[in-house]
Design a protein around this motif. Sequence first.
Motif, short mmCIF file in Angstrom:
data_model
loop_
_atom_site.label_atom_id
_atom_site.label_comp_id
_atom_site.label_asym_id
_atom_site.label_seq_id
_atom_site.Cartn_x
_atom_site.Cartn_y
_atom_site.Cartn_z
N ARG A 43 0.84 -1.20 0.00
CA ARG A 43 0.00 0.00 0.00
C ARG A 43 0.87 1.25 0.00
O ARG A 43 0.54 2.25 -0.65
CB ARG A 43 -0.93 -0.01 1.22
CG ARG A 43 -2.00 -1.07 1.13
CD ARG A 43 -2.91 -1.05 2.35
NE ARG A 43 -3.94 -2.08 2.25
CZ ARG A 43 -4.93 -2.23 3.11
NH1 ARG A 43 -5.02 -1.39 4.14
NH2 ARG A 43 -5.82 -3.18 2.96
N ARG A 59 -3.20 8.32 4.37
CA ARG A 59 -4.63 8.00 4.36
C ARG A 59 -4.90 6.79 3.46
O ARG A 59 -5.72 5.94 3.79
CB ARG A 59 -5.44 9.21 3.88
CG ARG A 59 -5.53 10.33 4.91
CD ARG A 59 -6.76 11.22 4.64
NE ARG A 59 -6.76 11.77 3.28
CZ ARG A 59 -6.20 12.93 2.95
NH1 ARG A 59 -5.62 13.68 3.87
NH2 ARG A 59 -6.24 13.36 1.70
N ALA A 60 -4.20 6.71 2.33
CA ALA A 60 -4.42 5.61 1.38
C ALA A 60 -3.92 4.27 1.93
O ALA A 60 -4.46 3.22 1.59
CB ALA A 60 -3.73 5.92 0.05
N ASP A 62 -4.24 3.35 4.97
CA ASP A 62 -5.34 2.90 5.82
C ASP A 62 -6.61 2.61 5.02
O ASP A 62 -7.40 1.74 5.40
CB ASP A 62 -5.66 3.96 6.89
CG ASP A 62 -4.55 4.07 7.93
OD1 ASP A 62 -3.95 3.03 8.25
OD2 ASP A 62 -4.29 5.19 8.41
N ASP A 63 -6.79 3.32 3.90
CA ASP A 63 -8.03 3.21 3.13
C ASP A 63 -7.68 3.15 1.63
O ASP A 63 -7.73 4.15 0.93
CB ASP A 63 -8.93 4.41 3.42
CG ASP A 63 -10.31 4.26 2.82
OD1 ASP A 63 -10.57 3.21 2.19
OD2 ASP A 63 -11.14 5.18 3.00
N LYS A 65 -9.11 2.32 -1.05
CA LYS A 65 -10.05 2.75 -2.09
C LYS A 65 -9.86 4.22 -2.46
O LYS A 65 -10.33 4.66 -3.52
CB LYS A 65 -11.49 2.48 -1.65
CG LYS A 65 -12.05 3.36 -0.58
CD LYS A 65 -13.52 3.05 -0.33
CE LYS A 65 -14.14 3.99 0.69
NZ LYS A 65 -13.58 3.80 2.04
N LEU A 66 -9.15 4.99 -1.61
CA LEU A 66 -8.85 6.38 -1.93
C LEU A 66 -7.94 6.51 -3.14
O LEU A 66 -7.81 7.57 -3.73
CB LEU A 66 -8.21 7.09 -0.72
CG LEU A 66 -9.08 7.21 0.54
CD1 LEU A 66 -8.27 7.83 1.68
CD2 LEU A 66 -10.32 8.04 0.25
N GLU A 402 -16.87 -4.22 3.56
CA GLU A 402 -16.82 -3.17 4.59
C GLU A 402 -15.77 -2.11 4.27
O GLU A 402 -15.88 -0.97 4.71
CB GLU A 402 -16.51 -3.81 5.95
CG GLU A 402 -17.67 -4.63 6.52
CD GLU A 402 -17.28 -5.36 7.79
OE1 GLU A 402 -16.07 -5.40 8.11
OE2 GLU A 402 -18.19 -5.89 8.47
N LYS A 403 -14.74 -2.49 3.52
CA LYS A 403 -13.63 -1.57 3.22
C LYS A 403 -13.76 -0.90 1.87
O LYS A 403 -12.79 -0.36 1.34
CB LYS A 403 -12.29 -2.31 3.29
CG LYS A 403 -11.96 -2.89 4.66
CD LYS A 403 -11.79 -1.81 5.70
CE LYS A 403 -11.45 -2.39 7.07
NZ LYS A 403 -11.31 -1.34 8.10
N GLY A 404 -14.93 -0.93 1.26
CA GLY A 404 -15.09 -0.21 0.01
C GLY A 404 -15.62 -1.03 -1.13
O GLY A 404 -15.81 -0.52 -2.24
#
Length: 444
Positions: A43, A59-60, A62-63, A65-66, A402-404
């Motif tokens: 990531r 941020r990406a 952790d997430d 889909k960003l 749940e994560k996108g």
Amino acid sequence: MLDDASPQLVILTAKKTKLEKGKRLPLHSIHRWWSRRFSSIYRFLLASFLFTDEESVQRAIDDPKLMRKRSKGKIFMEPFAGGGTGISEAAFAGWSVYGVDINPVATSISKASLFLVTNGLPRGYGKIAIRVLDESLTESQNIWKFDGKYTSYIFISRDKAPTWISTRSVDNRQILVLMCPNCYTIFESSEKQTNCPTCDHRFEAGIKGSTELKNSFPETIKGWKIYAIELRNPKNKWKKEYKSPIHDKEIRKWLRKSSKDAEKIREEIIDEVDLAIDVDEGKRLFREAQIERYYQLFTTRQLASFYLFSLESRKLARSRRDKLFLAIALSESTKASSLVAKWHPPIGEPVPAGAMKTYWVPKHTVESNPLAHIPGTLRPLGRNTIASAIRMQLRADTFIKEKGGPSNSKIKIVTGDAERIKIPRLVDLAVVDPPYMDAVKSYA
């Protein structure tokens, strides 16, 4: 990208990998792989390529889909994809991915992971998996069911047996399942230092092989004697019961008959699995346990169970993807359902085999039942069974939603030699993690 990153970002990524070390994300737990990398590192690489500011990179991580807006149309390639951590992370982040591996098991795992992140599990897969397991368990009743109870573990040894067989929990108390080294009585105790209730022999429970097994103990396969059996009673809330074959004539008769029944089933596939083990670890396998063919890594009952599950999968699966996920679940279960899995009495579980340089052959272990589960459910009656693996697939599917949700990325995975396959004309980002090649001719 690593050189351009600030020390703070590198430290953050390293800390996140430490969190993964003990527990991988559900997506990367559907099938253990002997050298699976950390998702946080991938990531970091993917986000660092797409973003110039480190706040967006953080941020990406952790997430993921960003990343999808910026990654659309970009191609990520991994020529040594292994268990698929990198390509599945890239696909989840919206990249088009291209993966290669020479090992067909690796590419099968990668395909399953990629289907999960791009499309999710096939609709109704959970119900189909339960039906396949239920039918397989029914077909295998002659080899695993005794007196209306299902066998979860058969305790076996090719040398001496331990006095501490297993452990179970009762009202948050640890209860030890012990075998007297003098008269072989199996009983339960809350103390390691104890007296046998039958012969009053005093001994201390130990996990090392210390008890000589007489020739009258039955064998499961040549050289491996059975000294105890764990049964699960469906009439008593699936309670664990332990039996000694040396003290129970009916158990011995059933073991002989079930072994013959399993042999008949195994004969249908023996030619397909009768292959020589031609890897470095093979020398140790032969030296320690005279194992020189792949089928010898499993007991007759286990091979018969795998085959019955395969037959039901072909019969009941509606699509190739159903079959792939069922096959991956079977493959995952073989790590604990084999003679190279260690049994650890203090936790009452088999320790899966398969790590690099730890292809051990224990002196004593268990013959795990890979089909052991409560019918009509995916609740396993043992650790690391096929039901356990299917549950992890469903958990991974929920995790992705749940994560996108699925990413619908374009994917391609190829089984072959990375030096010889045709690669895409344009690759935006490649991660090259070279294999050991011919320097270490390992089982992997």
